[in-house]
Design an enzyme around this catalytic site. Structure first.
Site, short mmCIF file in Angstrom:
data_model
loop_
_atom_site.label_atom_id
_atom_site.label_comp_id
_atom_site.label_asym_id
_atom_site.label_seq_id
_atom_site.Cartn_x
_atom_site.Cartn_y
_atom_site.Cartn_z
N GLN A 124 0.82 -1.21 0.00
CA GLN A 124 0.00 0.00 0.00
C GLN A 124 0.86 1.26 0.00
OE1 GLN A 124 -1.96 0.64 3.70
NE2 GLN A 124 -3.41 2.13 2.90
N GLY A 125 0.76 2.04 -1.06
CA GLY A 125 1.57 3.25 -1.18
C GLY A 125 0.76 4.50 -0.96
N TYR A 126 0.46 4.80 0.30
CA TYR A 126 -0.25 6.03 0.64
C TYR A 126 0.70 7.05 1.25
CZ TYR A 126 -5.01 3.91 0.32
OH TYR A 126 -6.18 3.32 -0.08
N GLU A 170 -12.78 -2.85 7.21
CA GLU A 170 -11.46 -3.15 7.77
C GLU A 170 -11.24 -2.45 9.10
OE1 GLU A 170 -11.91 -3.00 4.43
OE2 GLU A 170 -11.48 -5.15 4.43
C1 FAD Z 1 4.26 -0.24 11.40
C2 FAD Z 1 3.69 0.72 10.41
C3 FAD Z 1 3.23 0.25 9.19
C4 FAD Z 1 2.73 1.14 8.24
N1 FAD Z 1 2.34 0.66 7.00
C5 FAD Z 1 1.96 1.53 6.03
C6 FAD Z 1 1.69 1.08 4.69
O1 FAD Z 1 1.77 -0.11 4.39
N2 FAD Z 1 1.36 1.99 3.75
C7 FAD Z 1 1.23 3.32 4.04
O2 FAD Z 1 0.90 4.09 3.15
N3 FAD Z 1 1.50 3.80 5.29
C8 FAD Z 1 1.86 2.93 6.28
N4 FAD Z 1 2.15 3.41 7.56
C9 FAD Z 1 2.15 4.85 7.81
C10 FAD Z 1 1.03 5.36 8.73
O3 FAD Z 1 -0.15 5.43 8.04
C11 FAD Z 1 1.50 6.74 9.25
O4 FAD Z 1 2.54 6.50 10.13
C12 FAD Z 1 0.42 7.52 9.96
O5 FAD Z 1 -0.48 8.00 9.03
C13 FAD Z 1 1.00 8.70 10.76
O6 FAD Z 1 1.78 9.53 9.97
P1 FAD Z 1 3.27 9.95 10.38
O7 FAD Z 1 3.98 8.73 10.75
O8 FAD Z 1 3.83 10.76 9.30
O9 FAD Z 1 3.11 10.81 11.69
P2 FAD Z 1 2.72 12.36 11.76
O10 FAD Z 1 1.47 12.58 11.00
O11 FAD Z 1 3.87 13.20 11.48
O12 FAD Z 1 2.34 12.48 13.30
C14 FAD Z 1 3.29 12.72 14.33
C15 FAD Z 1 2.53 12.83 15.65
O13 FAD Z 1 1.64 13.94 15.59
C16 FAD Z 1 0.33 13.53 15.86
N5 FAD Z 1 -0.61 14.35 15.10
C17 FAD Z 1 -0.57 14.62 13.77
N6 FAD Z 1 -1.60 15.42 13.44
C18 FAD Z 1 -2.29 15.66 14.57
C19 FAD Z 1 -3.46 16.42 14.88
N7 FAD Z 1 -4.15 17.08 13.93
N8 FAD Z 1 -3.90 16.45 16.16
C20 FAD Z 1 -3.22 15.77 17.15
N9 FAD Z 1 -2.13 15.04 16.90
C21 FAD Z 1 -1.67 15.00 15.63
C22 FAD Z 1 0.29 12.08 15.46
O14 FAD Z 1 -0.75 11.37 16.09
C23 FAD Z 1 1.66 11.62 15.91
O15 FAD Z 1 1.66 11.33 17.27
C24 FAD Z 1 2.66 2.53 8.53
C25 FAD Z 1 3.10 2.98 9.77
C26 FAD Z 1 3.61 2.11 10.71
C27 FAD Z 1 4.09 2.64 12.02
#
Ligand code: FAD
Lengths: 391, 352
Positions: A135-137, A253
């Protein structure tokens, strides 16, 4: 529908929906116990595709790989209530999670929004295990704020040209195909200019670099797109409709992100750890308290699962289930560290008790409050969409 | 002048100079490449840095001047372990210090000079601050088992400790075998199996040395959480999502405040514990408070630090995860929070 006709072949089983729930559960339980590869039971880490393939193939041959897909596409066409039973039984037995992105996301996506040709090409390859999907999101600057994604797709003649970068792609190094959200209209409002693409990972210009997680497992990857050319028909749905499609995918899901499975596994680990230390009695009150919390979570889960069983769609309130599941899982994992003492500092298994790996359980509980919408984002959803506290 | 009994500004000034001088080997904002390079290797530490540490006189810090030490107190010692903690140094400073404390006047000069690294082996259970028994001695040879000896692969010698005596044994002595396991922070821990190992018998251990190690570890945990928090605050100010630094979201501001409160609590109880230690009081209860608080707070702060980093926090390559994994290793050392809560309870029983 010529395309679907070719997909009806592998259906060795009768319509299991005709069984009573009790009979179905017994049948499934027996079948799993006979067929599940014992060496893959409750693995300490998320399995790579190659490791999980024996189980993938067994399910595939039985025709049970895609229980939720309609039978005409090679699925089991299970009713939601039977599907829940199947999942519960697999979780109960400690069946490893498959590289299931193709089954849980790409299949439903193509069944709902794909063309006949896309379905005819892709669905059989998912069912046979020939193609693993990822999944490339997410992108480096588009995590919680996914709509800020910058990977672009530009139409040139009969091709799309993709440039950009995806990150945190689970099992990206194992996959043959990736589905990608990319910006097709940079002028439109954030959510309005995004489209959905299917990209073979061996296309020139695609580079994958695996990322090691905090538990030292290469669980996810970065995927780079450098002038990656794919045919015009690699788009799913209409141009600039990708956001809506992606949102619709997050239906059913979302229930599974709130499943009690992880907490149950962790509590079982904690109990075995207490036994190993000869301290089950000392920790009776702790264990009872956590067991009660787990049972409460199961009740909560059932209220949402019942909705699914009735065929209702889940509302934004299902976010509460995921918040509570990850909080409980992490709480149990924290207590595991408290009880483990020095055993929790070990990078691997406990030498004289190899089914115990308290430090790993603790570390692996960390990301459940990050992926699939972080607990903070889920709370924002509940506050705004359920409680009406938004601006 | 006796430093421990010096008061006020003089001692504070001394402390500031000591911490300032630590920056050369244990920089709070130093890059962590060197730390990473040593992870999961053997012996897992930098002998060059070890020599620097000893050249600065840190090893004999608490020994009386007559015994070749500097005669400094717990305040100075804890200040240094705070810096070592924040720098994530793998060198077993607290363990080496504990061995020296336990040996007292018997401590060999090569140990003080850093040429001979002696690590204490005193524990046989996964948790606690109680010296294990069960060492048998016959004709100058000892047999038994000791577990959870940190960084044992680097040791030149071990100080085997039981309640009635300490014995010095060579790391290469016949009859000694080591079972070494990696720890999550990239260090390692060993079980020592002693089967008729030639040993020099020294005097019985002074349990107060373990209290000092527990306090020193609490201070190291404080250093870890302070630095992990600083890195996280920085991230909250620079990571942009939804068009603003994530630190603008009130939900995250409150979480940061709660982390700061934990750090403040740890600092406060540690301060009182150190003062009691240096005053020569029976400080076991307050040591338990300090170690329990530091362990729990460090786990909370580093866990939250990872969460607030999002997915990058869950990678090996992001530095923030190094702090969580070091906290995991130091939290149970010299007694987990649970152990110390229990001890506090039993020491309190019958008191008014
Ligand atoms: C093990 C694992 C597997 C994953 N697999 C996939 C995958 O297969 N494909 C894919 O596309 N992605 C995948 N992801 C990515 C996942 O969807 C993102 O990590 C998630 O969307 C959070 O984004 P970020 O890591 O950039 O954190 P950020 O968005 O930078 O957040 C950093 C911190 O700020 C908080 N935060 C951000 N915005 C707000 C707000 N408005 N209010 C309060 N708090 C806030 C967050 O909760 C977090 O604590 C995976 C992540 C993990 C850890």
């Amino acid at each position: 529908m010529t395309a679907t006709a070719s997909l009806t072949a592998p259906q060795p089983h009768a319509d299991l929906n005709l069984l009573s729930d009790t009979d179905f559960r017994a049948a499934v339980r027996g079948w799993i116990a006979t067929n599940y590869p014992q060496d893959l039971r409750s693995p300490p880490k998320r399995l790579h595709a190659a490791e999980a393939m024996p189980w993938y193939k067994i399910l595939s041959q039985q025709g049970w790989l895609a229980p939720g897909w309609p039978r005409e596409y090679g699925g089991m066409g299970l009713t939601p209530s039977k599907l829940l039973i199947l999942i519960e039984e697999m979780e109960r037995y400690g069946c490893a999670r498959l590289p299931d992105t193709g089954v849980t996301m790409v299949g439903p996506l193509l069944i709902a929004h794909g063309t006949d040709a896309q379905r005819a090409y892709h669905l059989p390859k998912i069912l046979s295990g020939e193609v693993i999907w990822c999944q490339g999101y997410s992108e480096p600057n588009a995590g919680s704020d996914l709509a800020a994604l910058r990977t672009s797709a530009v139409r040139e003649g009969d091709q799309w040209v993709i440039n950009g970068q995806k990150v945190w792609t689970t099992l990206g190094m194992d996959a043959q195909w990736i589905f990608v959200l990319a910006r097709t209209n940079p002028q439109a409002a954030k959510q309005k200019g995004i489209s959905f693409f299917l990209v073979p990972m061996d296309t020139p210009g695609v580079t994958v670099r695996s990322i090691i997680n905090i538990d030292l497992h290469d669980e996810f990857a970065e995927v780079f797109f450098d002038d990656v050319r794919i045919p015009a028909d690699a788009i799913v749905g209409a141009v600039n409709e990708g956001w809506t499609i992606a949102k619709n995918l997050l239906g059913f899901e979302r229930l599974f992100l709130g499943s009690p499975k992880q907490s149950e596994g962790a509590l079982d680990h904690l109990e075995r750890l207490c036994d190993h230390l000869g301290k089950r009695g000392d920790y009776a009150s702790l264990l009872n308290g956590l067991r009660m919390e787990l049972e409460d979570h199961k009740s909560f889960y059932t209220t949402f699962a019942d909705k699914v069983r009735r065929g209702d769609t889940l509302g934004p309130d299902v976010s509460m289930l995921k918040i509570n599941q990850s909080a409980l899982y992490q709480k149990i994992a924290d207590r595991i560290m408290d009880v483990a003492g020095e055993l929790g500092t070990l990078a691997g298994q406990v030498p004289d008790a190899p089914t115990l790996y308290p430090g790993s359980v603790f570390l692996q509980a960390r990301p459940t409050s990050i992926y699939g919408g972080s607990s903070e984002i889920q709370r924002n959803i509940v506050a705004r969409q359920v409680l009406g506290l938004g601006r | 002048m006796d430093v421990v009994n010096a008061t006020g500004e003089d001692r504070l000034e001394g402390l500031r100079m000591l911490v300032g001088s630590a920056a050369g080997v244990a920089a709070r904002d130093g890059d962590l490449k060197a730390v990473r390079q040593l992870r999961f290797g053997r012996p897992g530490l930098d002998r060059g840095r070890w020599s620097e540490i000893s050249a600065m006189g840190w090893l004999g810090l608490r020994l009386p001047e007559a015994a070749g030490g500097a005669g400094l107190g717990m305040a100075e010692y804890a200040a240094l372990t705070g810096e070592v903690g924040a720098a994530l140094l793998p060198e077993p400073f607290i363990e080496a210090q504990l061995a020296l404390d336990l040996m007292g006047k018997d401590a060999p000069a090569e140990a003080l000079s850093g040429d001979r690294l002696i690590l204490p082996a005193w524990l046989d259970a996964p948790d606690g601050l109680t010296i294990a028994g069960d060492i048998t001695e016959a004709e100058g040879r000892i047999s038994g088992r000791r577990r959870f000896v940190p960084m044992a692969a680097a040791a030149d010698a071990f100080l085997v400790v039981s309640s009635e005596a300490c014995w010095l044994i060579d790391a290469k002595a016949a009859g000694l075998s080591l079972e070494i396991e990696d720890t999550v922070d990239g260090g390692h821990t060993a079980t020592l199996i002693l089967d008729g190992v030639e040993a020099d018998r020294l005097s019985a251990p002074d349990a107060k040395a373990l209290e000092a190690a527990a306090l020193a570890t609490a201070s190291a945990l404080l250093g870890i959480m302070e630095r992990a928090f600083a890195i996280t605050l920085d991230y909250l100010k620079t990571r942009v999502q939804f068009g603003q630094p994530i630190g603008h979201f009130q939900a995250l501001q409150h979480r940061a405040v709660d982390m700061e409160i934990e750090i403040g609590l740890t600092r406060a109880v540690l301060h009182d514990a150190i003062e009691a230690f240096d005053a020569g009081d029976d400080c076991r209860r307050i040591t338990s408070r300090a170690k329990a608080r530091a362990a729990d707070a460090a786990m909370l702060v580093t866990r939250e630090a990872v969460q607030l980093h999002g997915a990058i926090g869950y990678t090996d390559e992001a530095d923030i995860g190094l702090f969580l994994r070091r906290a995991m290793v130091l939290a149970p050392r010299y007694g987990s929070a649970g152990f110390h809560r229990q001890r506090y309870g039993s020491l309190t029983e019958g008191r008014p």
